[in-house]
Design a protein around this motif. Sequence first.
Motif, short mmCIF file in Angstrom:
data_model
loop_
_atom_site.label_atom_id
_atom_site.label_comp_id
_atom_site.label_asym_id
_atom_site.label_seq_id
_atom_site.Cartn_x
_atom_site.Cartn_y
_atom_site.Cartn_z
N PRO A 1 1.03 -1.50 0.19
CA PRO A 1 -0.14 -0.33 0.57
C PRO A 1 0.57 0.97 -0.06
CG PRO A 1 -1.21 -1.72 1.25
CD PRO A 1 0.36 -2.04 1.07
N ARG A 2 0.20 2.35 -0.12
CA ARG A 2 0.81 3.42 -1.01
C ARG A 2 0.00 4.63 -0.73
NH1 ARG A 2 4.67 0.42 -3.84
NH2 ARG A 2 6.50 0.29 -3.27
N ILE A 3 0.32 5.92 -0.67
CA ILE A 3 -0.21 6.99 -0.60
C ILE A 3 0.50 8.51 -0.85
CG2 ILE A 3 -1.97 8.85 0.45
CD1 ILE A 3 -2.70 6.82 2.75
N GLY A 4 -0.72 8.87 -2.36
CA GLY A 4 0.00 9.52 -3.13
C GLY A 4 -0.79 10.78 -3.41
N ILE A 5 -0.34 12.15 -3.53
CA ILE A 5 -0.81 13.61 -3.99
C ILE A 5 -0.18 13.75 -5.25
CG2 ILE A 5 -1.07 15.27 -3.12
CD1 ILE A 5 -2.40 14.20 -0.78
N SER A 6 -0.93 14.54 -5.49
CA SER A 6 -0.91 14.42 -6.84
C SER A 6 -0.49 15.81 -7.81
CB SER A 6 -2.40 14.45 -7.93
OG SER A 6 -3.15 15.30 -7.66
N ASN A 7 0.60 15.76 -8.60
CA ASN A 7 1.43 17.32 -8.66
C ASN A 7 0.74 17.39 -9.94
OD1 ASN A 7 3.22 16.07 -10.83
ND2 ASN A 7 3.98 15.07 -8.72
N GLY A 8 1.66 19.05 -9.90
CA GLY A 8 1.54 19.55 -11.05
C GLY A 8 1.84 18.97 -12.66
N ASP A 9 2.92 18.01 -12.57
CA ASP A 9 3.55 17.51 -13.54
C ASP A 9 2.76 16.39 -14.04
OD1 ASP A 9 5.66 19.09 -13.48
OD2 ASP A 9 6.30 17.80 -12.21
N ARG A 10 1.21 16.08 -12.90
CA ARG A 10 0.55 14.73 -13.69
C ARG A 10 0.84 13.94 -13.32
NH1 ARG A 10 -1.29 17.88 -19.46
NH2 ARG A 10 0.41 18.18 -19.64
N GLY A 11 1.84 13.37 -11.84
CA GLY A 11 1.92 12.44 -11.40
C GLY A 11 1.69 12.54 -10.48
N PHE A 12 2.10 11.32 -8.61
CA PHE A 12 1.66 11.54 -7.84
C PHE A 12 2.72 10.96 -7.02
CE2 PHE A 12 -2.22 9.86 -9.53
CZ PHE A 12 -3.00 9.91 -8.62
N ASP A 13 2.94 12.53 -6.41
CA ASP A 13 4.23 12.69 -4.85
C ASP A 13 3.84 11.46 -3.69
OD1 ASP A 13 5.78 14.32 -6.40
OD2 ASP A 13 4.72 16.15 -5.30
N ILE A 14 4.73 10.47 -3.43
CA ILE A 14 4.12 9.55 -2.84
C ILE A 14 4.88 10.22 -1.18
CG2 ILE A 14 4.85 7.10 -1.94
CD1 ILE A 14 5.97 6.36 -4.82
N ILE A 15 3.85 10.05 -0.24
CA ILE A 15 3.52 10.93 1.14
C ILE A 15 4.00 9.65 1.53
CG2 ILE A 15 3.41 13.08 0.47
CD1 ILE A 15 1.06 11.98 1.41
N TYR A 16 3.33 8.07 1.14
CA TYR A 16 3.18 6.83 2.86
C TYR A 16 3.49 5.60 1.75
CZ TYR A 16 2.04 9.63 6.51
OH TYR A 16 1.75 11.19 7.57
N GLU A 17 4.25 4.77 2.48
CA GLU A 17 3.97 3.37 1.99
C GLU A 17 4.61 2.58 2.96
OE1 GLU A 17 6.84 2.90 -1.52
OE2 GLU A 17 8.67 3.54 0.69
N SER A 18 3.71 1.39 2.62
CA SER A 18 4.00 0.15 3.81
C SER A 18 5.40 0.49 3.76
CB SER A 18 2.96 -1.06 3.08
OG SER A 18 3.39 -1.76 4.36
N PRO A 19 6.14 -0.81 4.26
CA PRO A 19 7.59 -0.76 4.57
C PRO A 19 7.16 -2.30 3.90
CG PRO A 19 6.29 -0.95 6.70
CD PRO A 19 5.96 -0.62 6.38
N HIS A 20 6.66 -3.20 3.75
CA HIS A 20 6.93 -4.70 3.28
C HIS A 20 5.26 -5.14 2.50
CE1 HIS A 20 3.75 -5.70 6.64
NE2 HIS A 20 5.17 -4.81 7.32
N PRO A 21 5.25 -5.62 1.63
CA PRO A 21 4.47 -6.09 0.86
C PRO A 21 3.00 -6.38 2.10
CG PRO A 21 6.07 -7.48 -0.09
CD PRO A 21 6.43 -6.80 1.16
N VAL A 22 1.17 -6.28 1.80
CA VAL A 22 0.59 -6.60 3.11
C VAL A 22 -0.03 -7.77 2.41
CG1 VAL A 22 -1.41 -5.49 4.12
CG2 VAL A 22 1.03 -3.97 3.60
N ARG A 23 -0.86 -9.03 3.50
CA ARG A 23 -1.23 -9.53 3.36
C ARG A 23 -2.46 -9.82 3.01
NH1 ARG A 23 -2.95 -14.47 7.87
NH2 ARG A 23 -3.88 -16.01 6.15
N PRO A 24 -3.34 -9.45 1.88
CA PRO A 24 -4.79 -9.42 1.30
C PRO A 24 -5.59 -9.53 2.37
CG PRO A 24 -4.07 -10.95 0.55
CD PRO A 24 -2.69 -11.25 0.75
N ASP A 25 -6.70 -8.75 3.02
CA ASP A 25 -7.48 -9.26 4.11
C ASP A 25 -8.33 -9.38 3.41
OD1 ASP A 25 -8.94 -10.37 5.99
OD2 ASP A 25 -8.66 -8.12 7.22
N PRO A 26 -9.82 -9.86 2.35
CA PRO A 26 -10.86 -8.98 1.54
C PRO A 26 -11.97 -9.57 2.27
CG PRO A 26 -9.63 -11.35 0.90
CD PRO A 26 -8.83 -11.38 1.55
N TYR A 27 -11.89 -9.62 4.08
CA TYR A 27 -13.62 -9.87 4.04
C TYR A 27 -12.98 -8.91 5.49
CZ TYR A 27 -14.97 -13.31 1.59
OH TYR A 27 -15.39 -14.30 0.59
#
Length: 385
Positions: A341-367
């Motif tokens: 998981p990551r969180i980004g903020i869109s910027n003027g270059d029509r991309g995203f600045d990543i501000i947060y991310e998980s330190p590792h892959p996260v186990r899926p928990d669909p329920y």
Amino acid sequence: MGNHAIVRIGLLFSTTGPYETIGRSMQSGACLAIEEIASDPRFDFRFEAISIDPGGHSEEYARGAQCLLAKERVTHVVGCYTSSSRKEVLPCFEKYDGVLWYPSHYEGFETSDNVVYTGASPNQHIVPLTGYLLRKCGKTAFCVGSNYVWAWENNRILREAVHAHGGKILAERYFQVGEVDFASVIHQIIELRPNFIFNTLIGVSSYAFFRELHRATRARGIDQPRMLPVASCSLSEPELLEIGLEACSGHISSSVYFESIDSERNMSFVGRYRARFPNAGPTSADAEAPYIAVHLLARAIRRAGSPDMGPVLAALPSVAMEAPQGKVRIDPGNRHCYLTPRIGISNGDRGFDIIYESPHPVRPDPYLVWQDLTSSEMTQLRIVS
């Protein structure tokens, strides 16, 4: 399998219609992976793709799946974007013993013996986003979305988390897919002044909403990104181009992939994608998830020694890959993927600045059986410097 063997697979993406920008990205990601498998000496087969474009119509997805599985006799189909389209085709896959490789973030609360899910589960996108919004923005929300299960369920998850933290959903408004008139609801949002807007509109509806919100807030002297931030679980880089430069900055998006990921593996993926599809725009989570699906399918076939459904599904627990986002593997208990998981903020270059991310892959928990929505932190993300 033997040298020069051909495995026919289906691609079921809406490259025309109300969310064609996303459909084209998904198609491009899958096609890039198909070409990479064909040129990789580790695989003694190549994929031959049969593509069907449902045009964004749910009933056409069912007809397309029927054609691929019954007429073309393929076993594996990479496709569908919306949850309504996925649910439309599931009976067909169950009837004909086919496997849908579903490459889209979705609302969860589903498992199927006939589906492999390579997009984000709710604990990998909506839950970390909710935690961020409650910490950084506040506890009052206005929900606006397209009128189908994706929006309903994501809003339900958000609502439960907000209420658990003493917050309030000021309103929920739903619109048909393809709707582009949002003047009334935007007036209501400006009057109510929520701490944040949760957007589950898709395709042209979402782009029109962003543009109209920008015009309306600017006319009133409101700094929209700061005073009325919009958060989404689906906003991607090619869609920023559709929104337009004037209105595309400052929006919050939760995703497992952004083109701006700073890694050698991702930069190589971006370079190959842009060279192969120079008119397709930037990469995105919508391109990466089908890319992952095709690569995981190829690895499962190689491991099984057969493209048949039973051996391929049995091989899934031993399949993994280093994807552009990081390491990806399949949880054998629910056939969803470990993702980052990551969180980004869109910027003027029509991309995203990543501000947060998980330190590792996260186990899926669909329920959401392991996720405590009352926790003050919920999914832990680290600050990206």
